[in-house]
Design a protein around this motif. Sequence first.
Motif, PDB file in Angstrom:
ATOM      1  N   SER A 214       8.339  17.913 -17.788  1.00 19.19           N
ATOM      2  CA  SER A 214       6.924  18.240 -18.329  1.00 19.19           C
ATOM      3  C   SER A 214       6.744  17.481 -17.720  1.00 19.19           C
ATOM      4  N   THR A 215       6.927  15.687 -19.289  1.00 17.63           N
ATOM      5  CA  THR A 215       6.172  14.481 -18.535  1.00 17.63           C
ATOM      6  C   THR A 215       6.442  13.787 -17.832  1.00 17.63           C
ATOM      7  N   ARG A 216       5.811  13.416 -17.269  1.00 16.15           N
ATOM      8  CA  ARG A 216       5.648  12.348 -16.281  1.00 16.15           C
ATOM      9  C   ARG A 216       6.419  11.147 -16.486  1.00 16.15           C
ATOM     10  N   ARG A 217       7.514  10.720 -15.784  1.00 15.73           N
ATOM     11  CA  ARG A 217       8.085   9.333 -15.890  1.00 15.73           C
ATOM     12  C   ARG A 217       8.106   8.242 -14.653  1.00 15.73           C
ATOM     13  N   TRP A 218       7.709   8.527 -13.953  1.00 15.86           N
ATOM     14  CA  TRP A 218       7.717   7.706 -12.671  1.00 15.86           C
ATOM     15  C   TRP A 218       7.581   9.362 -11.393  1.00 15.86           C
ATOM     16  N   ARG A 219       7.438   8.847 -10.867  1.00 16.97           N
ATOM     17  CA  ARG A 219       6.496   9.385  -9.469  1.00 16.97           C
ATOM     18  C   ARG A 219       6.871   8.507  -7.596  1.00 16.97           C
ATOM     19  N   SER A 220       6.662   8.865  -6.819  1.00 17.43           N
ATOM     20  CA  SER A 220       6.661   7.866  -5.252  1.00 17.43           C
ATOM     21  C   SER A 220       5.536   7.945  -4.639  1.00 17.43           C
ATOM     22  N   GLY A 221       4.868   8.174  -5.375  1.00 12.43           N
ATOM     23  CA  GLY A 221       3.392   8.878  -4.637  1.00 12.43           C
ATOM     24  C   GLY A 221       3.994   9.484  -3.214  1.00 12.43           C
ATOM     25  N   PRO A 222       2.948   9.826  -2.136  1.00 16.93           N
ATOM     26  CA  PRO A 222       2.847  11.098  -1.387  1.00 16.93           C
ATOM     27  C   PRO A 222       3.798  10.968  -0.389  1.00 16.93           C
ATOM     28  N   ASP A 224       3.969  10.787   3.562  1.00 14.37           N
ATOM     29  CA  ASP A 224       3.287  10.638   5.258  1.00 14.37           C
ATOM     30  C   ASP A 224       4.217  11.012   6.087  1.00 14.37           C
ATOM     31  N   ASN A 225       4.999  11.602   6.245  1.00 19.26           N
ATOM     32  CA  ASN A 225       5.823  12.438   7.295  1.00 19.26           C
ATOM     33  C   ASN A 225       6.710  11.166   7.705  1.00 19.26           C
ATOM     34  N   THR A 226       6.996  10.056   7.185  1.00 18.80           N
ATOM     35  CA  THR A 226       7.413   9.087   7.257  1.00 18.80           C
ATOM     36  C   THR A 226       8.878   8.617   5.476  1.00 18.80           C
ATOM     37  N   LYS A 227       7.802   8.538   4.907  1.00 15.20           N
ATOM     38  CA  LYS A 227       8.331   7.298   3.866  1.00 15.20           C
ATOM     39  C   LYS A 227       6.876   8.043   2.230  1.00 15.20           C
ATOM     40  N   PHE A 228       7.720   7.825   1.444  1.00 15.66           N
ATOM     41  CA  PHE A 228       6.572   7.789  -0.299  1.00 15.66           C
ATOM     42  C   PHE A 228       6.021   6.790   0.020  1.00 15.66           C
ATOM     43  N   LEU A 229       4.488   6.681  -0.026  1.00 12.78           N
ATOM     44  CA  LEU A 229       3.442   5.729  -0.369  1.00 12.78           C
ATOM     45  C   LEU A 229       3.806   4.296  -0.811  1.00 12.78           C
ATOM     46  N   GLY A 230       4.707   5.207  -2.191  1.00 11.13           N
ATOM     47  CA  GLY A 230       4.713   4.164  -3.642  1.00 11.13           C
ATOM     48  C   GLY A 230       5.431   3.562  -3.591  1.00 11.13           C
ATOM     49  N   VAL A 231       6.960   3.793  -2.618  1.00 15.51           N
ATOM     50  CA  VAL A 231       7.951   3.315  -2.858  1.00 15.51           C
ATOM     51  C   VAL A 231       7.784   2.346  -1.495  1.00 15.51           C
ATOM     52  N   PRO A 232       7.094   0.771  -1.792  1.00 21.24           N
ATOM     53  CA  PRO A 232       7.598  -0.182  -0.424  1.00 21.24           C
ATOM     54  C   PRO A 232       8.508  -0.127  -0.048  1.00 21.24           C
ATOM     55  N   GLN A 233       9.525  -0.015  -0.591  1.00 22.69           N
ATOM     56  CA  GLN A 233      11.364  -0.657   0.612  1.00 22.69           C
ATOM     57  C   GLN A 233      10.757   0.407   1.363  1.00 22.69           C
ATOM     58  N   MET A 234      10.373   2.082   1.401  1.00 22.74           N
ATOM     59  CA  MET A 234      10.403   2.797   2.606  1.00 22.74           C
ATOM     60  C   MET A 234      10.109   2.543   3.801  1.00 22.74           C
ATOM     61  N   TYR A 235      10.251   2.139   4.886  1.00 22.07           N
ATOM     62  CA  TYR A 235       9.726   1.694   6.357  1.00 22.07           C
ATOM     63  C   TYR A 235       9.365   2.688   6.780  1.00 22.07           C
ATOM     64  N   PHE A 365     -20.083   3.371  -2.232  1.00 17.46           N
ATOM     65  CA  PHE A 365     -17.803   3.004  -2.743  1.00 17.46           C
ATOM     66  C   PHE A 365     -17.645   1.566  -2.523  1.00 17.46           C
ATOM     67  N   TRP A 366     -16.869   1.723  -3.148  1.00 17.37           N
ATOM     68  CA  TRP A 366     -15.711  -0.195  -3.358  1.00 17.37           C
ATOM     69  C   TRP A 366     -14.315  -0.113  -2.584  1.00 17.37           C
ATOM     70  N   LYS A 367     -14.050  -0.671  -2.065  1.00 17.05           N
ATOM     71  CA  LYS A 367     -12.746  -0.685  -1.698  1.00 17.05           C
ATOM     72  C   LYS A 367     -11.764  -1.581  -2.189  1.00 17.05           C
ATOM     73  N   LYS A 368     -10.705  -0.715  -2.552  1.00  7.71           N
ATOM     74  CA  LYS A 368      -9.353  -1.486  -3.016  1.00  7.71           C
ATOM     75  C   LYS A 368      -8.539  -1.283  -2.447  1.00  7.71           C
ATOM     76  N   SER A 369      -7.540  -2.677  -1.812  1.00  7.37           N
ATOM     77  CA  SER A 369      -6.670  -1.934  -1.140  1.00  7.37           C
ATOM     78  C   SER A 369      -5.411  -2.530  -1.361  1.00  7.37           C
ATOM     79  N   THR A 370      -3.825  -2.346  -1.176  1.00  8.34           N
ATOM     80  CA  THR A 370      -2.832  -2.833  -1.037  1.00  8.34           C
ATOM     81  C   THR A 370      -2.386  -2.059  -2.771  1.00  8.34           C
ATOM     82  N   LEU A 371      -2.800  -0.229  -2.429  1.00  7.16           N
ATOM     83  CA  LEU A 371      -2.285  -0.495  -3.969  1.00  7.16           C
ATOM     84  C   LEU A 371      -1.357   1.262  -3.899  1.00  7.16           C
ATOM     85  N   LYS A 372      -0.805   1.531  -5.029  1.00 12.70           N
ATOM     86  CA  LYS A 372       0.128   2.423  -4.889  1.00 12.70           C
ATOM     87  C   LYS A 372      -1.595   3.615  -5.427  1.00 12.70           C
TER      88      LYS A 372
END
Length: 840
Positions: A214-222, A224-235, A365-372
């Motif tokens: 139940s308790t989250r330790r790590w997540r990949s991010g959503p 996007d049909n080609t990769k998980f957004l929170g894993v920069p190594q996946m192109y 709204f304020w924009k913040k870039s290069t994020l997981k």
Amino acid sequence: MHAKDRYCRVLGFFSIFVLFHCFPSPCCCAIYNITSSQALSQGQTLLSASKIFEVGFFTPTNSGNKYVGIWFNKPISTSKVVVWVANKENPLAVTDSAATLTIGSNGNLNLLDGKENSVWSTDIPVPSNTSFAELFDNGNFVLKDSISGQVLWQTFEHPSDTFLSKAKIGFNVKTGERFVLTSWKTETDPSPGNFTVGLSHQRPPQALVWINGSTRRWRSGPWDNTKFLGVPQMYPIYLSGFKLTDDVDQGTTTLSFDIGDYYHMFISSEGVLKAKKKEKDTDWYTAWQAPNSTCEAYGVCGPYAFCKTIELESTVCKCLKGFVPKSKEEWSKGNWTGGCVRRTKLLCEKNNGSSASSGGKKDRFWKKSTLKLPDFYTLVPPVDADSCGRWCRSNCSCIAFAFVDGIGCLIWSNDLIDIQEFPDGGQDLFLRLAHSELVGGQQLKKVIISLAAICGTAILGGLFLAWCRLRAKQDGKIKDTMNYFDLIEKSDNSRDNLRRKELHDPSELAIFEYDTMLVATNNFSISNKLGQGGFGPVYKGKLKDGKEIAVKRLSCNSGQGIEEFKNEMILISKLQHRSLVKLMGCCIYEEEKLLIYEFMPNKSLDFFLFDPRRRSELSWATRFKIIHGVAKGILYLHRDSCLRVIHRDLKASNILLDAKMNAKISDFGLARIFEETIDLANTQRVVGTLGYMSPEYAMGGIFSEKSDVYSFGVLLLEIVSGKKNNSFHYRDQQLSLIAHAWQLWSECRPLELIDETLADSYCSSEVIRCIDVGLLCTQDHAIDRPTMPQVVLMLSNEIDRPKPKQPLFYSQGSLKFDLKPQSVTKGSTNEATISMIEGR
């Protein structure tokens, strides 16, 4: 027959009997399926067709228990790489030598102990009296009906701790089933541990590591049909890898991958998700793991804060704009889990969640870039970025939004948690803030008005006059600069010119006083000289505020200097990346043309790499970091910057090193901008450095992104070997460095290319990876070379790589040029940058 002969013959038969019965052939212990009449006993293994996997009995190290499991056949390491365990909750005693794995009368696979008690069973829903079990080359252990061919049961639907190629993890919303990986309790105890890996039920889903389910330790991010957004190594080009499938009819959402037989992922007993790979004749090594840093641990910074890794090791948490630490005391101690709280209440909150149309100024709204992106997102209908923003602005419950290609409009209504800032890549997040947080509050206005009243008209008038004089002086310098470029535009009709309309206006650069440069460089003293390039000399300087700078001075006798000056000054001011040298400004005074850069204390890469005494200072870890930095810098130029830039002069002397040996690409005097719709160009004026120029460019003037890829490949092989491509000799043969590297590679001796000063202090898999990539990049035909996104991916991950082709030009003398003497400019003390060559 004599008694002696009879005795010898009997002795011979007895010897053969002993050899065959006491030392049986290994193959006699292997079977290829289990049937009702053929069980798997101890001392036997069930092999897959290509002998990649095997099933059998095993005992973990220092354990008193025995299990049935699947493992990779013929491991290089001393211990088995076990990928699945049958009786992980009901082990056999290590002394039980009579246990068997058999098929019972109801068609189930049964594990029986020595007393024929059932320890484990497949428990298929429909009995079968014609079932058999076999092991496939992908590691799937399958129970099938021999008549219908129906799969009755398979290990891929009952995963253990390991995720194999072509297997699946996920869930079924109709049946409630979950296909998850479960860690071992310890490294030697395969009973269920504390960690599981699976997919979330969100849309789009993400991969998660849970503690105790139940308790989250790590997540990949959503996804996007080609990769998980929170894993920069996946192109996106990681298409040989992962695939997420939604089957609406079956109600299943599953993740699978296909990266080759000797690749697997598993969740360790400590809760680390690891991907391991084995090359031919090598042991297993870790290609990727998560979490791999403090920032990757779930929610380490708490709500409304983001985590940033500084210099690879140090971690820091920062509040998002408009938020402050919830507990300054805990925050100062490095305990960030409490997160941050909003500093100024939203207008939406003041109006009890209704539309912010009455009273006060609207939230912005304020924009913040290069994020997981944060966790707990919701996918909403808008199909483009503008309508996504309008949807969020019109709904007070929406506190942030992001529009992601391949997904759509994601919004957040609850606390923003588990945010990470990446060095590059990542996504843009738009955060709702009170109007005053972005434009300044009423208190600031009151202070300004009070100060203005106290200072009075006289002081304001004086400040205004001083400002006017300063502005006039600055306008004069900018006008001189603009006039100078206008003269160049009118006098230069070369097709290699950059179009002015596409570039940064020179007036946006900082303009330095010439007197300031004289003081900073001690009148361009010879003791301040750092080196000599094709542009001219470079001097070290120090500004009045103590900031160190590097001043590049246009040489009066440099035939191409003016154009290079203009090109570099305008172009590099448009480019900003951690792997590119930073241009601080310029100075034009009469005949003097100066470019001012950030100072690089460790000079250039060739200063270390090609010096017999200094190259030992470049450890393999440092070299590998430099290779990654240069690769990411080129990737930025080719794909990620606002301009599409071809450098055309990548070489060791143009790679500068900062105080921490981070690589910075410099010298953009020869760079060219490409339009998005054009992939290659042709020029009659070939510029660059012999030894680094691709064949099609050197001989035909054709250049493209693949020209830079070729230069990078040469540079990569130089960094690995510590040898220069231009002056390489091997046992009196005039082989080029590329040809020598290919010869060693083709003879399965690639590690002999490594710089001998590194001794054994290097990672062999990383070196082999770099040599492979270097040879792929330096292939003769541009179409065979990888793109820079592919290069970065291959350097960052152990994925299947194509085999490089044999180079056509084996000797340096094979490719000859007529150099026009008037067109040669010196590049550094040990190599020349050629501004025009013609092939013959």
